[in-house]
Design a protein around this motif. Structure first.
Motif, PDB file in Angstrom:
ATOM      1  N   ASN A   1     -53.723 -20.677   9.118  1.00 30.29           N
ATOM      2  CA  ASN A   1     -53.954 -21.093  10.324  1.00 30.29           C
ATOM      3  C   ASN A   1     -53.980 -19.260  11.009  1.00 30.29           C
ATOM      4  O   ASN A   1     -53.957 -17.986  11.165  1.00 30.29           O
ATOM      5  CB  ASN A   1     -52.805 -21.388  10.855  1.00 30.29           C
ATOM      6  N   GLU A   2     -55.313 -19.578  11.786  1.00 34.24           N
ATOM      7  CA  GLU A   2     -55.651 -18.320  12.660  1.00 34.24           C
ATOM      8  C   GLU A   2     -56.187 -17.029  11.882  1.00 34.24           C
ATOM      9  O   GLU A   2     -55.615 -16.441  12.273  1.00 34.24           O
ATOM     10  CB  GLU A   2     -55.177 -18.236  13.900  1.00 34.24           C
TER      11      GLU A   2
ATOM     12  N   LEU B   1     -57.209 -13.676  13.581  1.00 34.26           N
ATOM     13  CA  LEU B   1     -56.091 -12.822  14.902  1.00 34.26           C
ATOM     14  C   LEU B   1     -54.829 -12.671  13.579  1.00 34.26           C
ATOM     15  O   LEU B   1     -55.253 -11.078  14.181  1.00 34.26           O
ATOM     16  CB  LEU B   1     -55.856 -14.496  15.412  1.00 34.26           C
TER      17      LEU B   1
END
Length: 95
Positions: free
Chosen positions: A47-48, A51
């Motif tokens: 996830n992500e 980032l």
């Protein structure tokens, strides 16, 4: 499957910039697939990733502080972490 919660033992090996983490991720994915594959239709491996790699291993910005694990390796860390995440994703996908 992964949402910024790297076990401390793997972080002690260098975390995501260390390519050996992709092999550990493959083992982790196999355990998840074996135990939950009959009940989970769609999987999200990491996830992500942008980032996490940019602000966990790269740099901080006024709008984004340095995030966990908080290793400022600007110019190198984010690329190494992202490379390992792509390897880990590919290994999980091929399972």
């Amino acid at each position: 499957m992964f949402h910024w919660d790297t076990p401390q033992a793997l972080q002690d090996l260098g975390g995501w910039p260390n390519p050996v983490i992709a092999d550990y991720f493959q083992d982790y994915a196999k355990i998840l697939f074996d135990n939950f594959g009959d009940r989970v239709k769609y999987w999200c491996t990491i996830n992500e990733p942008r980032l996490f790699s940019s602000f966990g291993y790269g740099r901080s910005l006024p709008v984004y502080p340095l995030l966990a694990p908080g290793l400022e390796m600007h110019g190198v860390g984010e690329y190494l972490a992202c490379h390992t995440m792509l390897l880990a994703h590919a290994k999980a996908y091929h399972l």
